[in-house]
Scaffold this motif. Sequence first.
Motif: not given
Length: 694
Positions: A80-88
């Motif tokens: 998971l490559v995300i410009n943000g949190s991946t798991i919240g």
Amino acid sequence: MTYQSLCIHIFRALSSIAIAIMFSSTAFAVGSCDNYTPDTNGSVVVCAASGTTSAGVISSQGSTTVGNNVSVTVNSGASLVINGSTIGLGSGANVTNNGNLNTSQFYYGYGISSGANGRNQSGGSAILNNGTIYTGGTNAAGIYVSATNASSTTNTISNIYTSSSPGSGAIQTAGAGAAGIRLISGAANSSVINSINNSGTIITTGAAAYGIHTSGVGSVTIENTGTITASGANSFGIYNTGNILNLTNSQGGSNPLTYSGVLPVNYNAIVASPTNFGKLDISGGTVTGVMNFNIASNSTLAYNTTYATVLNGFKINNLGNSYGTFTSGGNSYVWALVHRVGGPANQTDLVIKPLPQAVTPTAAPATLLSELKATLAAESYIIAPTNFDTQTALASFGTSLQGLFAMQSAGVINGMTYDCPLFGNRNICVSAGGRYTNVSGYPDNTTSALVIGAYRFSENLRIGGYLDQSLSQSTPGGVAQLSNGTPMVGVFGVWNQNTDGTGLEAKLAAGYASKNATLTRPVVGVSEPGSGSTALTSQGALGVLKYGFGLGNKTVVSPYAGMRYVLGGMNGYAEAQSSTVSSPLTYNSISNYTTTTLAGLIGAHKLNEKTNIVVSAGAEKDVNASVGNLITSGNGEFNIAMNNNYRTVRPTASLGVFYDLSARERLGLNGIYRQEAYQAVTSTTVMATYTVGL
């Protein structure tokens, strides 16, 4: 199979069973987990695919009622490559990452979080990273658990390396203020103990970036059998502003575990071999608290071995203990944290010795310590001094200083009562004699010779001075060696209305005393006999008015009142390193001052033509007083109160007998009793004088 591997397999099996049980009745996402919101409590999510997505598995922010007890599994190979949190998620999160989580450069980006951004803070999360996590933003965190509720439950965070999966258990951050693992626990229940376990690698880069960051009142145990590396200004492997009960560590070699903040209550070093053992380095940080050292139970020790720099940067007041015993495999050992004679005080080595044959593993500490000190001294080692022993020794040292200060001030105060009232045709008075002063409770005493002189300007006015030279002094306990090089000096002036003692009389006096002293701390347990040179000083000024009433032709009764100011104390000094002192202390100066009111009654009675007796009784009260503390710095920072038994109202009394050999010669014997400012401390002074009028 190791215990750690068994735990991992059990954890994975339980996770698979939970997913299977919940599969049919809960929300279920399979694939990239792209922008998935598991707001149904108890949701089960599996991330199987790879890709760059717009958002990850994120429950609603600001909600404490949804997104709790969610289970997420990121399969091996998923990314998971995300410009943000991946798991919240909210509280009760159960997350296993076997893949790759990447928050890119996102500010406050979290690889895995529970309770962040206004979500439920009840804790109870179990987070396991078997894969990789990367954050590149400021204030980001690879794993972040926020459980600030006082009623929050236990959280478990694990970053695990598996030998069958190279690269597993890796967390890396690249931003200022970031953390590999960050835990906030508000659990007020002492039975709630959070745990953090790292057998993988945690690498942080950036200013004020920490491998593990713990805060809050909740208890935490940390076990580090992997490596935690922090680079950047004010960055540390572990930064704690919370409550770490136990820290167990095997990381050492050229990359010791760095630490700053509140020290753990207990630290356990894992020793695998003479070249592979845990090291803790606090030299680059700022620490508070007292830490107890021990050797982890799974360690392997070797007799007569030194494990260099097992601790670095520790001061005296950071250590709660520095020796003990260890039993493993049928062998009994004695261990000691030591400093090399003449070596750096902040480098602490661990020395392992066979347990002396005469000492059992449960022997009394005093017996064990005596044997251990002798053994180590023969090899130029000194047992590292500890906080509690040194503090006890300094408290005793402070009590001894009270006696020295009392003796010094008693000399100056009594000196300001000196007078020389017998004159001849040349209007000169000379008095010579001796003085003995004893200070009870310690005891300290001094014997001195004194000379008093005065000149009479008229029948009503005389001015004089005195020298009081110490001849010998006794300060039991070996705490102080005082020099006799400098005499106490003083001046006085007296105006009297009548020569027979009736009417008004006014007196002004001043005195000064200074003594060079070599002071040595007492030894308590593993504290050290630190020694250094300083000067004890005392000076004062006095003003007294009295009025004499004649009762017949033999007795004069004189009420008196006055004010006195006394300033005294000790100059600052530094102890020296020696064969018995590895961690010398530096002392601040101590300043004591008092402004005191005096009142009482003096009675003089002529027994016969040649003999007079003078009796006085009175009280003194401090209207302004300051007593400085005993403060140390350098290798140990202590602050010992010196005014905890201070008395502001004190009685005084005196008795004097004077015999006139002729109209111009007089013998005098005078005793003075004083309650000193330190409660239960009294001073008694006896003076014998021969006075002649010239």
